[in-house]
Scaffold this motif. Structure first.
Motif, PDB file in Angstrom:
ATOM      1  N   ASN A 145       1.044  -1.125  -0.647  1.00  0.00           N
ATOM      2  CA  ASN A 145       0.294   0.037   0.334  1.00  0.00           C
ATOM      3  C   ASN A 145       0.619   0.866   0.036  1.00  0.00           C
ATOM      4  OD1 ASN A 145      -1.702  -2.281   0.339  1.00  0.00           O
ATOM      5  ND2 ASN A 145      -2.172  -1.450   2.939  1.00  0.00           N
ATOM      6  N   THR A 188       1.451   0.178   4.641  1.00  0.00           N
ATOM      7  CA  THR A 188       1.796  -0.880   5.432  1.00  0.00           C
ATOM      8  C   THR A 188       2.791  -1.659   5.277  1.00  0.00           C
ATOM      9  OG1 THR A 188      -0.656  -0.982   4.951  1.00  0.00           O
ATOM     10  CG2 THR A 188      -0.332  -3.186   5.547  1.00  0.00           C
ATOM     11  N   VAL A 230       2.708  -6.230  12.514  1.00  0.00           N
ATOM     12  CA  VAL A 230       1.792  -5.151  11.220  1.00  0.00           C
ATOM     13  C   VAL A 230       2.250  -3.921  11.296  1.00  0.00           C
ATOM     14  CG1 VAL A 230       0.051  -5.915  11.538  1.00  0.00           C
ATOM     15  CG2 VAL A 230      -0.003  -4.340   9.719  1.00  0.00           C
ATOM     16  N   GLN A 276       0.877   0.011  10.499  1.00  0.00           N
ATOM     17  CA  GLN A 276      -0.050   0.657   9.646  1.00  0.00           C
ATOM     18  C   GLN A 276      -0.198   2.540  10.154  1.00  0.00           C
ATOM     19  OE1 GLN A 276      -2.212  -0.525   7.505  1.00  0.00           O
ATOM     20  NE2 GLN A 276      -2.462   1.814   6.909  1.00  0.00           N
ATOM     21  N   VAL A 277       0.470   3.173   8.658  1.00  0.00           N
ATOM     22  CA  VAL A 277       0.866   4.554   8.627  1.00  0.00           C
ATOM     23  C   VAL A 277      -1.041   5.304   8.436  1.00  0.00           C
ATOM     24  CG1 VAL A 277       0.299   6.838   7.344  1.00  0.00           C
ATOM     25  CG2 VAL A 277       2.858   5.207   7.900  1.00  0.00           C
ATOM     26  N   MET A 278      -1.564   5.182  10.180  1.00  0.00           N
ATOM     27  CA  MET A 278      -3.003   5.756  10.070  1.00  0.00           C
ATOM     28  C   MET A 278      -3.169   7.203   9.132  1.00  0.00           C
ATOM     29  SD  MET A 278      -3.970   3.129  10.990  1.00  0.00           S
ATOM     30  CE  MET A 278      -6.058   3.294  11.965  1.00  0.00           C
ATOM     31  N   PHE A 336       1.519  -3.135  15.586  1.00  0.00           N
ATOM     32  CA  PHE A 336       0.550  -4.489  16.405  1.00  0.00           C
ATOM     33  C   PHE A 336       1.350  -6.644  15.887  1.00  0.00           C
ATOM     34  CE2 PHE A 336      -2.155  -7.648  16.845  1.00  0.00           C
ATOM     35  CZ  PHE A 336      -2.834  -7.818  18.719  1.00  0.00           C
ATOM     36  N   TRP A 374       0.283  -3.267  21.011  1.00  0.00           N
ATOM     37  CA  TRP A 374      -0.248  -2.264  20.085  1.00  0.00           C
ATOM     38  C   TRP A 374       0.813  -1.539  20.279  1.00  0.00           C
ATOM     39  CZ3 TRP A 374      -5.339   0.520  20.559  1.00  0.00           C
ATOM     40  CH2 TRP A 374      -5.412   1.539  19.798  1.00  0.00           C
ATOM     41  N   MET A 419      -8.944  -5.081  24.907  1.00  0.00           N
ATOM     42  CA  MET A 419      -7.504  -4.226  23.660  1.00  0.00           C
ATOM     43  C   MET A 419      -7.206  -4.885  22.908  1.00  0.00           C
ATOM     44  SD  MET A 419      -4.057  -5.099  23.569  1.00  0.00           S
ATOM     45  CE  MET A 419      -3.059  -5.697  24.716  1.00  0.00           C
ATOM     46  N   ILE A 420      -7.165  -6.110  22.531  1.00  0.00           N
ATOM     47  CA  ILE A 420      -6.953  -7.324  21.593  1.00  0.00           C
ATOM     48  C   ILE A 420      -7.811  -6.959  20.947  1.00  0.00           C
ATOM     49  CG2 ILE A 420      -6.647  -9.714  21.677  1.00  0.00           C
ATOM     50  CD1 ILE A 420      -5.155  -9.938  24.403  1.00  0.00           C
ATOM     51  N   LEU A 470      -9.609  -4.759  20.022  1.00  0.00           N
ATOM     52  CA  LEU A 470      -9.826  -3.614  19.159  1.00  0.00           C
ATOM     53  C   LEU A 470      -8.749  -3.010  18.417  1.00  0.00           C
ATOM     54  CD1 LEU A 470     -10.725  -0.590  19.102  1.00  0.00           C
ATOM     55  CD2 LEU A 470      -9.380   0.368  21.212  1.00  0.00           C
ATOM     56  N   SER A 471      -7.792  -3.413  18.569  1.00  0.00           N
ATOM     57  CA  SER A 471      -6.268  -3.900  17.978  1.00  0.00           C
ATOM     58  C   SER A 471      -6.488  -4.491  17.032  1.00  0.00           C
ATOM     59  CB  SER A 471      -4.815  -4.505  18.754  1.00  0.00           C
ATOM     60  OG  SER A 471      -5.233  -3.852  20.021  1.00  0.00           O
ATOM     61  N   VAL A 472      -6.972  -5.609  17.213  1.00  0.00           N
ATOM     62  CA  VAL A 472      -7.213  -6.574  15.769  1.00  0.00           C
ATOM     63  C   VAL A 472      -7.662  -6.238  14.685  1.00  0.00           C
ATOM     64  CG1 VAL A 472      -8.728  -8.785  14.827  1.00  0.00           C
ATOM     65  CG2 VAL A 472      -6.741  -8.889  17.139  1.00  0.00           C
ATOM     66  N   VAL A 484      -8.462  -2.881  14.094  1.00  0.00           N
ATOM     67  CA  VAL A 484      -7.651  -2.147  13.609  1.00  0.00           C
ATOM     68  C   VAL A 484      -6.878  -1.995  12.453  1.00  0.00           C
ATOM     69  CG1 VAL A 484      -5.824  -0.136  14.007  1.00  0.00           C
ATOM     70  CG2 VAL A 484      -8.159  -0.356  15.561  1.00  0.00           C
ATOM     71  N   VAL A 485      -6.193  -3.267  12.587  1.00  0.00           N
ATOM     72  CA  VAL A 485      -4.731  -4.150  12.249  1.00  0.00           C
ATOM     73  C   VAL A 485      -5.898  -4.523  10.693  1.00  0.00           C
ATOM     74  CG1 VAL A 485      -3.594  -5.671  11.550  1.00  0.00           C
ATOM     75  CG2 VAL A 485      -3.271  -4.224  13.624  1.00  0.00           C
ATOM     76  N   SER A 519      -7.408  -2.216   8.224  1.00  0.00           N
ATOM     77  CA  SER A 519      -6.623  -1.486   7.963  1.00  0.00           C
ATOM     78  C   SER A 519      -6.095  -2.355   6.591  1.00  0.00           C
ATOM     79  CB  SER A 519      -5.226  -0.743   9.099  1.00  0.00           C
ATOM     80  OG  SER A 519      -4.308  -2.040   9.173  1.00  0.00           O
ATOM     81  N   ILE A 520      -5.834  -3.417   7.209  1.00  0.00           N
ATOM     82  CA  ILE A 520      -5.216  -4.078   5.546  1.00  0.00           C
ATOM     83  C   ILE A 520      -6.077  -4.579   4.655  1.00  0.00           C
ATOM     84  CG2 ILE A 520      -3.923  -6.046   4.914  1.00  0.00           C
ATOM     85  CD1 ILE A 520      -2.963  -6.381   7.917  1.00  0.00           C
ATOM     86  N   GLY A 537      -7.184  -1.707   1.761  1.00  0.00           N
ATOM     87  CA  GLY A 537      -6.040  -1.296   0.948  1.00  0.00           C
ATOM     88  C   GLY A 537      -5.878  -0.320   1.267  1.00  0.00           C
ATOM     89  N   CYS A 538      -5.751   0.886   1.660  1.00  0.00           N
ATOM     90  CA  CYS A 538      -5.279   2.248   2.113  1.00  0.00           C
ATOM     91  C   CYS A 538      -6.035   3.036   1.026  1.00  0.00           C
ATOM     92  CB  CYS A 538      -4.402   2.336   0.697  1.00  0.00           C
ATOM     93  SG  CYS A 538      -2.722   3.850   1.281  1.00  0.00           S
ATOM     94  N   PHE A 551      -6.970   4.408   5.043  1.00  0.00           N
ATOM     95  CA  PHE A 551      -6.062   4.989   5.747  1.00  0.00           C
ATOM     96  C   PHE A 551      -4.764   5.410   5.285  1.00  0.00           C
ATOM     97  CE2 PHE A 551      -8.364   1.625   9.334  1.00  0.00           C
ATOM     98  CZ  PHE A 551      -8.753   2.945   9.805  1.00  0.00           C
TER      99      PHE A 551
END
Lengths: 420, 75
Positions: A166, A170, A216, A218-220, A228, A274, B5-6, B8-10, B12-13, B16-17, B20-21, B24
């Protein structure tokens, strides 16, 4: 401190996370140096002095090599695991072979935490990391570390690969590590669970571990970078602290003897981590959280926050860290002579107990002008205060009431650093 | 906090993937803030190493940011 090496190795493989090359000129243009001298002091216990130097060079083809050196000098009084008592207690330093005579005997006064007053240790460690770009968006990294103490030797290797996606927004990374430890405790390795007074000791022991880390990055947004990680590691072998013992008491609470601790011979840990960077004009925030669990019954949560204010040629950075953990299943501050240890394992090591900890700190850094062949550099000073407080206390037998059996820990860290 | 927390993290990640941009990420000319030294994830490796060593020798946890383990006989 393989963590330092592993940290440098793992992060070096992430395409967009490398430390920005500072400005420089002449002979040292492609070199960077990071160094620090740390002083660590526990209230009434151990103190340590630790110089660290890391030298890195970036080559024209994008390859990078870093080598780091760490020295440790520790001294002071190290708790041996026994309970505080209302009567004087006599122990032998690890090299002792008798509790009644010899120069290795030490006596702890009533009401005082039993600690070996003659503790001292030194450590030398050297690590290296080499990273190489395989393609425009893929980077590999190899690292290793050797660490030597009088009674402990450790060798670690690790390898990581990172791939950008990306438009480099990423990055996926994966790494593995292997650690081998050889222990040669002073006076020999005690037989786990054996009577302290019988001095049943054997020769050297070993422990080895493997680990894997999947990450991973990631630029947010233009101002927010997040990472993470999931990690898993497993160690097998001699997991005991050879210098820790557990008090055996009768039903009234009077100490009747001691046994060496006995831990399981393998341990598997899992963690989720994280991390975030958020930046504004003069303020940047680094905030992280971690959850860890293992098959010894320990669960822990960690949260850390750094606020950095950058002002022209200097910055100041307050820090706070919060941590809590549950006790290992076999954690026993003491053993009653009528009770069998849980699962055959027992340890009074306070590091396996249930506690929470707070760290407060501040860092100040100032940029220094170039001088002769040296590029511009940074001098920094850091101070941290760390405090542990036990969160679970067992009901105490009559003879132990009024004694501080859970003293916790207070420590201060002062560190001066210089880098370019 | 742990599982929340876990998750939420998962989330977010994974999002984001999966995105595909499209949601984010930034363009190359928008990396001015991200390029600053204080925005790097390993901006202070020696501080982190010294802290990791201290916590490894006083707590039952290690790793997360990098591999666990210790390389010293302090735990």
């Amino acid at each position: 401190m393989v963590a330092s090496c592993a940290l440098l190795s793992a992060t070096a493989a992430r395409g967009q996370t490398g430390r920005a090359a500072p400005g420089g000129a002449g002979l040292l243009e492609d070199w960077s140096l990071d160094s620090a001298l740390a002083y660590y002091h526990e209230d009434g216990r151990v103190q340590a002095v630790e110089p660290v130097v890391d030298v890195s060079k970036v080559f024209a083809d994008g390859e990078a090599l870093s080598v780091n050196f760490t020295f440790d000098a520790l001294s002071g009084a190290s708790p041996n695991g026994a309970l505080t008592s209302r009567i004087a207690q006599t122990f032998a330093s690890p090299s002792g072979k008798s509790l009644t005579a010899g120069r290795h005997i030490y006596t702890i006064a009533p009401g005082q935490l039993p600690a070996d007053p003659n503790y001292s240790d030194g450590r030398v460690a050297v690590g290296a990391n080499w990273s190489v770009p395989l393609t425009r968006v893929t980077q590999a990294s190899l690292g290793g570390k050797l660490s030597y103490e009088d009674d402990f030797y450790s060798a670690t290797v690790n390898a990581s690969i990172a791939h950008d996606f990306n438009d480099k927004n990423t990055t996926l990374s994966f790494g593995i590590s292997n650690e081998f430890d050889a222990l040669s405790p002073i006076g020999g390795a005690p037989v786990p669970g054996s009577n302290y007074a019988s001095f049943e000791k054997t020769g050297g022991k070993t422990k080895d571990g493997v680990g894997a880390l999947l990450g991973v990055t990631q630029v947010m947004t233009r101002r927010w970078l997040t990472e993470f990680n999931l990690s898993l590691d497993r160690f097998k072998g001699y997991e005991n602290d050879p210098y820790k013992i557990t008090s055996v008491i009768d039903s009234a609470g009077n100490t009747t003897g001691y046994v060496y601790e006995s831990r399981p011979d393998q341990r598997t840990r899992k963690s989720a981590f994280w991390d975030n960077r958020v930046g504004w004009d003069t303020l940047s925030v680094a905030g992280s959280a971690r959850y860890m669990s293992d098959d010894w019954g320990v669960r822990s949560d960690t949260a850390q926050l750094h606020l950095r204010w950058s002002l022209a040629e200097r910055y100041i950075e307050p820090t706070v860290r919060w941590y809590r953990q549950t006790a290992a299943d076999f954690y026993k501050p003491w053993i009653t002579s009528t009770a069998a240890p849980v699962s055959g394992y027992e340890s009074s090591d306070s590091r396996l107990g249930a506690f929470h900890a707070l760290t407060y700190g501040v860092k100040y850094a100032e940029k220094l002008s170039p001088y002769r062949f040296l590029p511009s550099s940074e001098f920094n000073l850091r101070v941290e205060y760390y405090q542990q407080t036990f969160s679970e206390r067992l009901a105490m037998p009559q003879a132990l009431q009024g004694l501080d059996l859970y003293p916790g820990l207070k420590a201060i860290l002062v560190q001066a650093g210089w880098r370019f | 906090m742990n599982r929340g927390m876990i998750y939420l993290s998962v989330l977010v990640v994974a999002s984001s993937i999966a995105s595909g941009c499209t949601v984010f990420g930034v363009k190359p000319w928008q990396r001015d803030v991200l390029a600053r030294p204080e925005m790097q994830l390993n901006r202070d490796p020696i501080d982190a190493a010294i802290d990791d060593h201290m916590y490894f020798s006083k707590e039952a946890s290690s790793g997360g940011r990098s591999f666990a383990g210790g390389g010293c006989g302090c735990n």
